[in-house]
Every structure is written in structure tokens, then in C-alpha cells.
Design an enzyme around this catalytic site. Sequence first.
Site, PDB file in Angstrom:
ATOM      1  N   ARG B 295      41.869  40.506  22.420  1.00  0.00           N
ATOM      2  CA  ARG B 295      40.427  40.385  22.962  1.00  0.00           C
ATOM      3  C   ARG B 295      40.080  41.382  24.037  1.00  0.00           C
ATOM      4  O   ARG B 295      40.674  40.606  25.260  1.00  0.00           O
ATOM      5  CB  ARG B 295      39.882  39.145  22.841  1.00  0.00           C
ATOM      6  CG  ARG B 295      38.466  39.085  23.410  1.00  0.00           C
ATOM      7  CD  ARG B 295      37.720  37.647  23.829  1.00  0.00           C
ATOM      8  NE  ARG B 295      38.558  36.684  23.915  1.00  0.00           N
ATOM      9  CZ  ARG B 295      38.610  36.024  25.368  1.00  0.00           C
ATOM     10  NH1 ARG B 295      38.316  36.511  26.312  1.00  0.00           N
ATOM     11  NH2 ARG B 295      39.298  34.796  25.385  1.00  0.00           N
ATOM     12  N   HIS B 299      35.462  36.121  25.939  1.00  0.00           N
ATOM     13  CA  HIS B 299      35.350  35.240  24.981  1.00  0.00           C
ATOM     14  C   HIS B 299      33.820  35.382  24.343  1.00  0.00           C
ATOM     15  O   HIS B 299      33.744  35.475  23.195  1.00  0.00           O
ATOM     16  CB  HIS B 299      35.863  33.867  25.136  1.00  0.00           C
ATOM     17  CG  HIS B 299      35.373  32.848  24.126  1.00  0.00           C
ATOM     18  ND1 HIS B 299      36.006  33.010  22.806  1.00  0.00           N
ATOM     19  CD2 HIS B 299      34.273  31.771  24.078  1.00  0.00           C
ATOM     20  CE1 HIS B 299      35.254  31.933  22.098  1.00  0.00           C
ATOM     21  NE2 HIS B 299      34.506  31.389  22.782  1.00  0.00           N
ATOM     22  N   TYR B 308      40.801  34.571  34.842  1.00  0.00           N
ATOM     23  CA  TYR B 308      41.896  33.917  34.216  1.00  0.00           C
ATOM     24  C   TYR B 308      43.092  34.941  33.612  1.00  0.00           C
ATOM     25  O   TYR B 308      43.916  34.388  33.171  1.00  0.00           O
ATOM     26  CB  TYR B 308      41.509  32.887  32.760  1.00  0.00           C
ATOM     27  CG  TYR B 308      40.709  33.509  31.940  1.00  0.00           C
ATOM     28  CD1 TYR B 308      41.209  34.296  30.931  1.00  0.00           C
ATOM     29  CD2 TYR B 308      39.381  33.306  31.808  1.00  0.00           C
ATOM     30  CE1 TYR B 308      40.411  34.936  29.801  1.00  0.00           C
ATOM     31  CE2 TYR B 308      38.362  33.893  30.879  1.00  0.00           C
ATOM     32  CZ  TYR B 308      39.070  34.659  29.784  1.00  0.00           C
ATOM     33  OH  TYR B 308      38.184  35.172  28.777  1.00  0.00           O
TER      34      TYR B 308
END
Lengths: 326, 420
Positions: B295, B299, B308
Amino acid sequence: MTTMTIAKAINEGLRAALANNPKSLLMGEDIGPLGGVYRVTDGLIAEFGPDRVVDTPLAESGIIGTAIGLALRGYSPVCEIQFDGFVFPGFNQITTQLAKMHARSNGNLTVPVVIRIPYGGGIGSVEHHSESPEALFAHTAGLRIITPSNPHDAYWMIQQAVDCQDPIIIFEPKRRYWLKGEVDVQEAGTAADPFKAHVLREGTDATIVAYGPLVPVALAAANAAAEDGRNVEVIDLRSLSPIDFDTVTESVTKTGRLIVAHEAPTFGGLGGEIAARISERAFLSLEAPVIRVGGFHMPYPVAKVEEDYLPDIDRILEALDRAMAY
Amino acid sequence: MGATHLPSTEFDGTAVDDQLEAEAEAAMGEPPAPMVQLLCPEGKLGTHPVFSEYAEKLDPEKLRRLYADMAAIRRFDVEATALQRQGQLALWVPLTGQEAAQIGSGRASQPQDYIFPTYREHGVALTRNVDLAELLRQFRGVSNGGWNPKDTNFHLYTLVLAAQTLHAVGYAMGIQRDQKLAATSDPARTEPAAAVMAYYGDGASSEGDVHESMVFASSFNAPVVFFCQNNHWAISVPSTVQTRIPLSNRAKGYGFPGIRVDGNDVIAVHAVTEWALDHARQGKGPVLIEAFTYRLGAHTTADDPTKYRESAEEDSWRAKDPLIRLEKYLRTQHLADDDFFAQVKADGDELASYVRRTTHDLETPDIRNAFANTYVEAHPLVAEELAWFEEYSAGFAAGDSDEGADAGPGTQADTEAGSR
């Protein structure tokens, strides 16, 4: 008319449903050759085969979730959850998926899944085998919940549940599985509407509302009260979602007093909902506050003390005394 | 497809993946299943003993279609992200980076197959002819669905992780029963065999429902293909927290085939999925496909990947971009020219314009629809609350027309409604 137990009545009702609807099937743990731990599905696999009476893997979420998929494909699954306390691994599928599929599809999809749950205590069993979690499901819109208290209702209600296009949970009072009664397998009669409450005993001084396993207790309490000269009406609620408030309101308008009895803990239970609704609907008819008789705010206790936990005749009579004192 | 160049390496995995595979080998005493790859990042086509046969069915027109679909859905993704940033959508779930996994698998399905997506399968939706503007209804907050699954055999998005994997298995069990019923009632009738595909992600692979669905699928030999898009991140948690072994290896424990495929290689994904669906339709049971992809974005529009993960990781995956990879192949094989790519871009802009225009026009529903759709059959509580709502609403209307009279909450109308 024929006499049978509640367990046998459900068995016969399931047999009729399987025979009448070729897209219906049963799913659950140990429901095949064993016939279920309470033998409610006894003999059905021999008659309908393993595609119609499916012994599933031991997985409650799996049972409910695959039943949803089968329903989406046009089938009418009847799931058996072995015991009340074991429904929680399937709780997510029931509340977030089953209950909402019709709404979130804007009415395009229907999931006519039936879930059978033996519930309630009084059988001296170990933990997680005696609970009454009905309020947790009644609070979820999209589900219907019914609970029979006698063989005739049991025979018809399970078939009506299979016919119902909405998802429906049928809570079966397990300590009454062996209660015998007459069943008219030709005519549903008063059982024709599974969502209507029944007035089992007419009276003028107070109303006791009960359902499932506590119906015989409520009737016995009313009979005991009659010896003291009190004329008590008893209502078997039968449907917990929707609740037939009209029948209860009509009764309370006449008697002026209401006692609601159930095994589930009183706090947050359906008794509170009934009390609140009746207070709104019949406030000026009430001679006393609605009094609830139920379980305590604790995990269902160990079997050796469950008699202290379960509402019995005396607890209901005590509540009646309090109501009459106003 | 005439090129025969094998990729120089099996798969240029990340360091994280190398570590995973080493651990898997140590834990299992055997190496993980090799990654199926046909089109390497340099745009060269290799061969595979099983799946090349399937890849060869992709004629030039189909290959161009795969590219056009991937470009269209990426353009759509950009537009939807912009719509969210402009306040037109409550949330958006971007798919950029996963186009090959979705277009390749979706295009491998047949109309009679039924698809259960999670919530990021916009590319699969495109392959199932779902109107992409309708797909935005959920994210605009005008519906919890948005399309009728019966029209396209593409189910509603499921936001509760992995719940749909069980629905897929149940649906597949229904297909099995339909086949038996049809054979009994009319042996001469021949309908195309069908299969079910369940999409989920590496994060969802930790949910119990995935495990239970695989147990059920295996026990009943259900015609279902589990399609796991391992995009490496469950919001902010890396896939190493979900698993110590390649997710495809888990299939072995349930007793059916697990295939790990380069999820950025649309040709390999298409071939593997077509094989798996054939396998399921032929009554040979379930298959798990793990599409190893990434990805590239967040998200959802609510999180911030810079908190992150390292940008270097994203950059390494940009080098494996599924669109660039297929474009290189189409150009070097002279299967598509500048005009084709210009047309694809123009079509994408037109799609984006359509989606933008239509999204603005999506009508806010009447809450009466929610009253109507909570149950199939008449329900007294719903009827009672709807009647109250109608009376309450009418009270406001009366107040508007009757100057000086306050018909708002707490007034006569409200009291009467409450005393029914």
C-alpha cells in the site's frame, strides 16, 4: 392433539420445516448422529441427510457467518448454538453482520437465518451453561427474538421462525425441554402470531409478565396468591423483540400493578424496558411502581447456590406484596 | 505473449521479507513456497511450469485492457482522495500500489462467480462493472452499501475485518447445494460452475474469522478462493506483527493449496487467480492466494504513514510499480503505442470528471428509508417510532407556517406524541 415435550415439539417443528422448505437446513455442533446434546435434532440427519443436517466444525462464529453466506445464496439456515454462554464467539457475526445486512443493503438483501439457543439455568450445570443473554440481542435492531414456554408454541414458533424473512433468535428454555403439553399439529390457533403476547390467566389485582422458563413459575405464584384472595393476571410475553406492549398495557390498565419476572440480571434487562414503556403508556393507571424480579448483578453463580439466584414463586409473591402495599 | 526472459531473481523482496522467509524456514524446516512472478519489474516476461499456460491466454487486447483498468482505478483513487480532502467524502481508503492485485484477480473471475470484498477493493469493483460513483456512496455518508450486489455479484464492502470470509464460505456451500439440487431436478440443465472469492488483508489474517472460514472451507471442500492482499501494513502495524511465515504457507495447515504471487505483477496475479477459480469450480476445493504487494499511500485519509514507516521503504516499492512494469512490457513488445497511453490518460480524466460530478449530485437519503429497511417484515416498534418521527417533524412544519406558535420540542405536539 397430541402430547409431547418441548424438546420433541421443536424436533417435530424442525422436521416439518425441513420437509416444507427444500432450501432450509440445520447447522450446528453435534446435531447430526448424536441429535444435539439435548436430542432436539434427534433422527433428522437419518431422514434428511448430511447436506440438510450439517454437523459443523466447532466454531460459533463460523456457524453464524457461513449461515449468513448460505442465506445470501437463497437458503434458510437454522443454527444451533449449544448453550447460551457459548453464543459469544458468534456475537460479532450476529450483531454486526446478520442484524444489519438488510439495512445496509438498502433492502436489497435478506438473510433469513434462525439461531436456536438453549438458555437459562436451573439444571445444575457448570458455568456458561445457564445464562440468559437475551437483552444483549434484543438491544440490536434488525433481530427478532422469540421464546416459547410450552410445546404447542414451540412446535409452531420454530416453523414460523424458519418462514420469517428477518433474522430471528429463538431462545429455548432448556430446563423446560421435558415439560409436556398438548400440541395441535394441524392448527397453530393462538400461536399463529409469534410476536403476540398471551394472557394465560386473567386477573384484576395485578399483572405478572414472564417469558420462557419463568412462565410456569409466574403461574404458580398467581395460583398461590389466589389462596390469599388476590386475583393476578399472568402474561406470557413470547416475543422479546418486538415486545407486544399493547397486550401488557391493556392488562395494566385493568389491574393497575405490574411485576416483570425474568432470569436475566435485573440491571439493564428487559424488565427495565417493559417498566419504562408501561410507565409512559399507563402512568395514570398505575397504583404502584413497576417492580422487577430477576437475577442479581453477578455472573451466573455456581450450581449449588443457583436456587438463591433464580427468581422463584416466593420472590414473585414478595414483589406482589410490595406492589399491593402502595 | 512471446517473450521468454526469466526474471534474473526470484523476487526482489524487502529486507523484512527476507527475514520472514528465513524465520519460516527455520521454524518449519522447509523453505516457504516460492513467489510466482511472470512479469519482472524491468518489464520482462518469464515462464512458470503451471501458470504460463494461463498467462498465454492473455492476448494483446486483454493485456491492454489490464493496463487501462489499472490506470483508470489509480486515477479514480486520486480523484476520491481529492474529494475527501475537499470535504466531499467522510473518509477514503486509497488503493494505489495494489492495482495489479485487484485488476488481475478481478478480471480472472467470471460473471457467475460471487465476490466478497473487504473495503479497499475499488479495482475489483471496476472489473465487476460496479458504477464507481455509486461505490462512493458509503464514503460520502449517504449509504452503508451503495449498490445492489445481485446486479454484479460483487458484495457490499465489509468494514468489520474478515467477517466476509465466512460469508464467502457459506455462499460457496450454497453453490454446492444448488448444483446438487439442479442435478436432481433437471439433469439436462447445464449452468456454468461458479466459485466465490473472498478478499482480505494481512491485518485481517489475524482475525479468528479467517481461521474459521478456512476450517469450514476445507471441511466442506467449498468452492472458494481466499485472496489475501498482503500490503504490508495494518494501518500502522507491519505485517511482521501479524505473521512469522508467508501467509500463503498457512493454507497447508488447513489442507489446501496456498500460492504466493507477486501482487504487483498483473499477469501473474491473473494467471494464478484463473487457475485457482478453475480449481474451485471443478470441485477440487479452496485455494489461498497471497498477493504480495504494498500500500503506497495511507491506510485511509485519516492516518499519516510518515509516523510509522520510512520513505525509503515506499521508494523501494515504487520501483516495482505495477503500471510502469506492464507499460514497459507493452512498449517493448510493441503491443501499445503513445496513442494508446494518451487515450488511457484521457479516459481516466473523463472517469474522474464523471465521478466528481456524480458524487456532488448523490442525494442525501430520507431517514424514512432506514425505518423501512431495518426489517423485512412489519415491525411494531419501528412503526411506532416512525409515527412519532412523522408527528414530531410535522410539528416543526406547523411552527414554520404559524408565526408565534412554538411547535418545537417540549410543546403540545411533543407531549402528545410522548403520551401515546
